[in-house]
Write a protein that holds these residues in place. Structure first.
Motif, PDB file in Angstrom:
ATOM      1  N   TYR A 173       0.850  -1.462   0.311  1.00 13.26           N
ATOM      2  CA  TYR A 173       0.288  -0.129  -0.002  1.00 13.26           C
ATOM      3  C   TYR A 173       0.509   1.393   0.218  1.00 13.26           C
ATOM      4  O   TYR A 173       1.812   1.598   0.916  1.00 13.26           O
ATOM      5  CB  TYR A 173      -0.913   0.289   0.692  1.00 13.26           C
ATOM      6  N   ALA A 174       0.198   2.566  -0.890  1.00 13.62           N
ATOM      7  CA  ALA A 174       1.322   3.722  -0.802  1.00 13.62           C
ATOM      8  C   ALA A 174      -1.001   4.301  -0.428  1.00 13.62           C
ATOM      9  O   ALA A 174      -1.327   4.533  -1.443  1.00 13.62           O
ATOM     10  CB  ALA A 174       1.475   3.916  -1.955  1.00 13.62           C
ATOM     11  N   GLU A 175      -0.583   4.538   0.997  1.00  6.57           N
ATOM     12  CA  GLU A 175      -1.624   5.004   1.243  1.00  6.57           C
ATOM     13  C   GLU A 175      -1.620   7.070   2.162  1.00  6.57           C
ATOM     14  O   GLU A 175      -0.144   7.572   2.502  1.00  6.57           O
ATOM     15  CB  GLU A 175      -2.586   4.851   1.796  1.00  6.57           C
ATOM     16  N   GLY A 176      -2.232   8.022   2.056  1.00  7.84           N
ATOM     17  CA  GLY A 176      -2.723   9.062   2.150  1.00  7.84           C
ATOM     18  C   GLY A 176      -1.762  10.031   1.258  1.00  7.84           C
ATOM     19  O   GLY A 176      -0.976  11.445   1.194  1.00  7.84           O
ATOM     20  N   LEU A 177      -1.545   9.422   0.264  1.00  8.49           N
ATOM     21  CA  LEU A 177      -0.985  10.605  -1.291  1.00  8.49           C
ATOM     22  C   LEU A 177      -1.197  11.954  -1.419  1.00  8.49           C
ATOM     23  O   LEU A 177      -0.443  12.612  -1.821  1.00  8.49           O
ATOM     24  CB  LEU A 177      -0.503   9.366  -2.621  1.00  8.49           C
ATOM     25  N   ALA A 178      -3.063  11.882  -1.094  1.00  8.04           N
ATOM     26  CA  ALA A 178      -3.094  13.753  -0.959  1.00  8.04           C
ATOM     27  C   ALA A 178      -3.259  13.654   0.212  1.00  8.04           C
ATOM     28  O   ALA A 178      -4.110  15.125   0.413  1.00  8.04           O
ATOM     29  CB  ALA A 178      -4.737  13.584  -1.659  1.00  8.04           C
ATOM     30  N   MET A 179      -2.832  13.310   0.979  1.00 13.21           N
ATOM     31  CA  MET A 179      -3.261  14.411   2.263  1.00 13.21           C
ATOM     32  C   MET A 179      -1.489  14.734   2.729  1.00 13.21           C
ATOM     33  O   MET A 179      -1.442  14.985   4.603  1.00 13.21           O
ATOM     34  CB  MET A 179      -3.010  12.629   3.663  1.00 13.21           C
ATOM     35  N   GLY A 180      -0.787  15.620   1.982  1.00  9.38           N
ATOM     36  CA  GLY A 180       0.077  16.303   2.267  1.00  9.38           C
ATOM     37  C   GLY A 180       1.267  15.780   1.895  1.00  9.38           C
ATOM     38  O   GLY A 180       1.573  14.563   1.928  1.00  9.38           O
ATOM     39  N   ASP A 181       2.413  16.518   1.529  1.00 10.05           N
ATOM     40  CA  ASP A 181       3.734  16.318   1.417  1.00 10.05           C
ATOM     41  C   ASP A 181       4.388  14.944   2.566  1.00 10.05           C
ATOM     42  O   ASP A 181       5.116  13.844   2.343  1.00 10.05           O
ATOM     43  CB  ASP A 181       4.393  17.386   1.402  1.00 10.05           C
ATOM     44  N   GLY A 182       4.434  15.918   3.735  1.00 12.99           N
ATOM     45  CA  GLY A 182       4.772  14.366   4.620  1.00 12.99           C
ATOM     46  C   GLY A 182       4.549  13.012   4.274  1.00 12.99           C
ATOM     47  O   GLY A 182       5.265  12.242   4.430  1.00 12.99           O
ATOM     48  N   LEU A 183       3.070  12.883   4.265  1.00 18.14           N
ATOM     49  CA  LEU A 183       2.805  11.480   4.952  1.00 18.14           C
ATOM     50  C   LEU A 183       3.244  10.743   2.964  1.00 18.14           C
ATOM     51  O   LEU A 183       2.746   9.711   3.207  1.00 18.14           O
ATOM     52  CB  LEU A 183       0.999  11.873   5.269  1.00 18.14           C
ATOM     53  N   ARG A 184       2.695  11.640   2.138  1.00 16.41           N
ATOM     54  CA  ARG A 184       2.661  11.480   0.394  1.00 16.41           C
ATOM     55  C   ARG A 184       4.307  10.854   0.822  1.00 16.41           C
ATOM     56  O   ARG A 184       4.399   9.413   0.524  1.00 16.41           O
ATOM     57  CB  ARG A 184       2.848  12.758  -0.323  1.00 16.41           C
ATOM     58  N   ASN A 185       5.267  11.533   0.670  1.00 19.40           N
ATOM     59  CA  ASN A 185       6.009  11.263   1.249  1.00 19.40           C
ATOM     60  C   ASN A 185       6.798   9.681   1.469  1.00 19.40           C
ATOM     61  O   ASN A 185       7.229   8.948   1.340  1.00 19.40           O
ATOM     62  CB  ASN A 185       7.509  12.175   1.117  1.00 19.40           C
ATOM     63  N   ALA A 186       6.363  10.193   2.639  1.00 28.95           N
ATOM     64  CA  ALA A 186       6.981   8.786   3.834  1.00 28.95           C
ATOM     65  C   ALA A 186       6.345   7.292   3.355  1.00 28.95           C
ATOM     66  O   ALA A 186       6.629   6.653   3.445  1.00 28.95           O
ATOM     67  CB  ALA A 186       6.284   9.439   5.317  1.00 28.95           C
TER      68      ALA A 186
END
Length: 202
Positions: A173-186
Protein backbone atom coordinates in the motif's frame (compact mmCIF):
# COMPACT_ATOMS: atom_id res chain seq x y z
CA UNK A 1 14.51 -20.30 -16.21
CA UNK A 2 13.48 -16.72 -15.55
CA UNK A 3 10.53 -15.87 -13.35
CA UNK A 4 7.95 -14.34 -15.66
CA UNK A 5 6.08 -11.33 -14.30
CA UNK A 6 2.94 -9.92 -15.88
CA UNK A 7 2.65 -6.28 -14.81
CA UNK A 8 -0.78 -4.78 -15.39
CA UNK A 9 -1.28 -1.03 -14.97
CA UNK A 10 -4.53 0.87 -15.27
CA UNK A 11 -4.04 4.48 -14.18
CA UNK A 12 -5.54 7.09 -16.50
CA UNK A 13 -3.00 9.66 -15.23
CA UNK A 14 -0.06 8.31 -17.22
CA UNK A 15 3.31 9.50 -15.93
CA UNK A 16 1.55 11.44 -13.17
CA UNK A 17 -0.15 8.36 -11.72
CA UNK A 18 1.28 7.13 -8.42
CA UNK A 19 0.35 3.51 -9.11
CA UNK A 20 2.30 3.84 -12.37
CA UNK A 21 5.22 5.26 -10.40
CA UNK A 22 5.19 2.17 -8.18
CA UNK A 23 5.03 -0.04 -11.26
CA UNK A 24 7.95 1.81 -12.83
CA UNK A 25 9.96 1.39 -9.63
CA UNK A 26 9.42 -2.35 -9.81
CA UNK A 27 10.46 -2.40 -13.47
CA UNK A 28 13.63 -0.44 -12.71
CA UNK A 29 14.61 -2.74 -9.85
CA UNK A 30 13.97 -5.84 -11.93
CA UNK A 31 15.68 -4.53 -15.08
CA UNK A 32 19.18 -5.64 -14.13
CA UNK A 33 18.23 -9.16 -13.10
CA UNK A 34 18.42 -11.83 -15.78
CA UNK A 35 16.28 -14.18 -13.70
CA UNK A 36 13.29 -11.83 -13.97
CA UNK A 37 11.34 -11.15 -17.16
CA UNK A 38 8.55 -8.55 -17.16
CA UNK A 39 5.69 -8.17 -19.61
CA UNK A 40 3.87 -4.86 -19.19
CA UNK A 41 0.23 -4.43 -20.17
CA UNK A 42 -1.02 -0.85 -19.83
CA UNK A 43 -4.81 -0.96 -19.85
CA UNK A 44 -5.10 2.82 -19.99
CA UNK A 45 -3.06 2.99 -23.21
CA UNK A 46 -4.36 -0.23 -24.80
CA UNK A 47 -7.84 -0.06 -23.35
CA UNK A 48 -10.47 -2.75 -23.63
CA UNK A 49 -14.12 -1.97 -24.39
CA UNK A 50 -16.74 -2.82 -21.81
CA UNK A 51 -17.80 -6.44 -22.17
CA UNK A 52 -20.94 -6.75 -24.28
CA UNK A 53 -23.39 -9.52 -25.06
CA UNK A 54 -21.96 -10.37 -28.48
CA UNK A 55 -18.48 -10.88 -27.09
CA UNK A 56 -19.75 -12.85 -24.12
CA UNK A 57 -21.84 -15.02 -26.44
CA UNK A 58 -18.84 -15.78 -28.64
CA UNK A 59 -17.26 -17.71 -25.77
CA UNK A 60 -20.22 -20.09 -25.71
CA UNK A 61 -19.68 -21.20 -29.31
CA UNK A 62 -17.19 -23.98 -30.10
CA UNK A 63 -14.03 -22.52 -31.65
CA UNK A 64 -14.51 -24.35 -34.96
CA UNK A 65 -18.12 -23.17 -35.21
CA UNK A 66 -17.59 -19.45 -34.62
CA UNK A 67 -18.33 -16.90 -37.30
CA UNK A 68 -15.53 -14.60 -38.41
CA UNK A 69 -16.87 -11.89 -36.10
CA UNK A 70 -17.15 -14.31 -33.18
CA UNK A 71 -13.58 -15.46 -33.75
CA UNK A 72 -12.32 -11.89 -33.46
CA UNK A 73 -14.38 -11.24 -30.32
CA UNK A 74 -13.38 -14.48 -28.60
CA UNK A 75 -9.72 -14.00 -29.48
CA UNK A 76 -9.56 -10.94 -27.24
CA UNK A 77 -10.32 -13.02 -24.16
CA UNK A 78 -8.26 -15.99 -25.39
CA UNK A 79 -5.16 -13.82 -25.80
CA UNK A 80 -5.47 -12.24 -22.36
CA UNK A 81 -5.94 -15.63 -20.69
CA UNK A 82 -3.01 -17.13 -22.60
CA UNK A 83 -0.86 -14.20 -21.49
CA UNK A 84 -1.85 -14.67 -17.87
CA UNK A 85 -1.22 -18.42 -17.99
CA UNK A 86 2.24 -17.85 -19.52
CA UNK A 87 3.47 -15.92 -16.48
CA UNK A 88 4.40 -16.93 -12.94
CA UNK A 89 3.60 -13.73 -11.05
CA UNK A 90 0.80 -11.24 -11.68
CA UNK A 91 1.45 -7.70 -10.47
CA UNK A 92 -1.52 -5.33 -10.49
CA UNK A 93 -0.69 -1.63 -10.06
CA UNK A 94 -4.04 -0.23 -8.98
CA UNK A 95 -5.21 3.30 -8.18
CA UNK A 96 -8.41 3.73 -6.19
CA UNK A 97 -11.19 5.46 -8.09
CA UNK A 98 -14.33 6.19 -6.05
CA UNK A 99 -13.57 3.30 -3.66
CA UNK A 100 -13.20 0.83 -6.51
CA UNK A 101 -10.87 -0.30 -9.27
CA UNK A 102 -10.56 1.50 -12.62
CA UNK A 103 -13.10 0.41 -15.20
CA UNK A 104 -10.16 -0.42 -17.47
CA UNK A 105 -9.00 -3.07 -15.00
CA UNK A 106 -12.55 -4.36 -14.55
CA UNK A 107 -12.76 -4.86 -18.33
CA UNK A 108 -9.59 -6.99 -18.13
CA UNK A 109 -10.98 -9.10 -15.30
CA UNK A 110 -14.25 -9.54 -17.21
CA UNK A 111 -12.27 -11.33 -19.91
CA UNK A 112 -9.88 -13.43 -17.82
CA UNK A 113 -12.64 -14.60 -15.45
CA UNK A 114 -14.25 -17.06 -17.83
CA UNK A 115 -16.35 -20.03 -16.75
CA UNK A 116 -15.01 -23.28 -18.15
CA UNK A 117 -11.63 -21.74 -18.95
CA UNK A 118 -10.18 -20.06 -15.84
CA UNK A 119 -12.72 -21.45 -13.36
CA UNK A 120 -15.52 -23.98 -13.31
CA UNK A 121 -18.58 -24.53 -11.18
CA UNK A 122 -18.94 -27.75 -9.20
CA UNK A 123 -21.43 -29.08 -6.67
CA UNK A 124 -18.99 -27.94 -3.99
CA UNK A 125 -18.70 -24.44 -5.47
CA UNK A 126 -16.42 -22.74 -8.00
CA UNK A 127 -12.93 -24.11 -8.61
CA UNK A 128 -10.13 -21.96 -10.02
CA UNK A 129 -8.20 -23.33 -12.99
CA UNK A 130 -5.26 -20.89 -12.98
CA UNK A 131 -2.71 -22.84 -10.97
CA UNK A 132 0.71 -22.26 -9.48
CA UNK A 133 0.72 -18.46 -9.60
CA UNK A 134 0.94 -15.65 -7.11
CA UNK A 135 -0.26 -12.07 -7.31
CA UNK A 136 0.95 -8.78 -5.89
CA UNK A 137 -1.23 -5.67 -5.67
CA UNK A 138 0.48 -2.27 -5.70
CA UNK A 139 -2.26 -0.06 -4.26
CA UNK A 140 -1.91 3.74 -4.55
CA UNK A 141 -4.54 5.84 -2.79
CA UNK A 142 -5.11 9.49 -1.97
CA UNK A 143 -6.64 8.67 1.41
CA UNK A 144 -6.05 6.03 4.07
CA UNK A 145 -8.40 3.08 3.69
CA UNK A 146 -6.52 -0.17 4.34
CA UNK A 147 -8.20 -2.21 7.04
CA UNK A 148 -11.34 -0.07 7.06
CA UNK A 149 -14.83 -0.72 5.69
CA UNK A 150 -14.14 1.80 2.94
CA UNK A 151 -11.47 -0.45 1.46
CA UNK A 152 -13.86 -2.36 -0.77
CA UNK A 153 -11.12 -2.55 -3.41
CA UNK A 154 -8.80 -5.07 -1.74
CA UNK A 155 -11.51 -7.70 -0.99
CA UNK A 156 -12.87 -7.28 -4.52
CA UNK A 157 -9.49 -7.91 -6.11
CA UNK A 158 -8.75 -10.88 -3.86
CA UNK A 159 -12.17 -12.38 -4.54
CA UNK A 160 -11.71 -12.14 -8.32
CA UNK A 161 -8.19 -13.55 -8.17
CA UNK A 162 -9.31 -16.35 -5.86
CA UNK A 163 -12.15 -17.24 -8.20
CA UNK A 164 -9.68 -18.16 -10.94
CA UNK A 165 -7.33 -19.95 -8.56
CA UNK A 166 -4.80 -17.28 -7.49
CA UNK A 167 -4.98 -17.32 -3.70
CA UNK A 168 -1.39 -16.34 -2.88
CA UNK A 169 -1.98 -12.58 -2.93
CA UNK A 170 0.01 -9.86 -1.16
CA UNK A 171 -0.57 -6.11 -1.15
CA UNK A 172 1.83 -3.19 -0.97
CA UNK A 173 0.00 0.00 0.00
CA UNK A 174 0.94 3.61 -0.65
CA UNK A 175 -1.80 5.57 1.12
CA UNK A 176 -2.47 9.14 2.14
CA UNK A 177 -0.92 10.44 -1.07
CA UNK A 178 -3.26 13.44 -1.17
CA UNK A 179 -2.91 14.23 2.54
CA UNK A 180 0.16 16.46 2.51
CA UNK A 181 3.75 16.13 1.34
CA UNK A 182 5.06 14.60 4.55
CA UNK A 183 2.62 11.71 4.59
CA UNK A 184 2.87 11.28 0.81
CA UNK A 185 6.66 11.09 0.79
CA UNK A 186 6.77 8.68 3.73
CA UNK A 187 4.15 6.40 2.17
CA UNK A 188 5.92 6.28 -1.19
CA UNK A 189 9.27 5.61 0.46
CA UNK A 190 7.81 2.72 2.45
CA UNK A 191 6.13 1.30 -0.65
CA UNK A 192 9.33 1.53 -2.70
CA UNK A 193 11.22 -0.28 0.05
CA UNK A 194 8.57 -3.01 0.09
CA UNK A 195 8.90 -3.35 -3.69
CA UNK A 196 12.68 -3.62 -3.35
CA UNK A 197 12.22 -6.49 -0.87
CA UNK A 198 9.68 -8.13 -3.19
CA UNK A 199 12.05 -8.04 -6.15
CA UNK A 200 14.82 -9.58 -4.05
CA UNK A 201 12.53 -12.49 -3.16
CA UNK A 202 11.26 -13.17 -6.68
Amino acid sequence: MATRILLVTSSILGEHGQSNALANHLRERAAGRDELAITHRDLAVDSLPHLGLEELSSWQVAADERSAEQQVLAQRSDDLIDELQAHDVLVLAVPMYNFGIPSQLKAWFDRVMRAGTTFRYTEQGPVGLVKGKRAVILAARGGQYAGTENDTQTPHLKAMLGMIGITDVSTIYAEGLAMGDGLRNAALKEARQAIDSLVERL
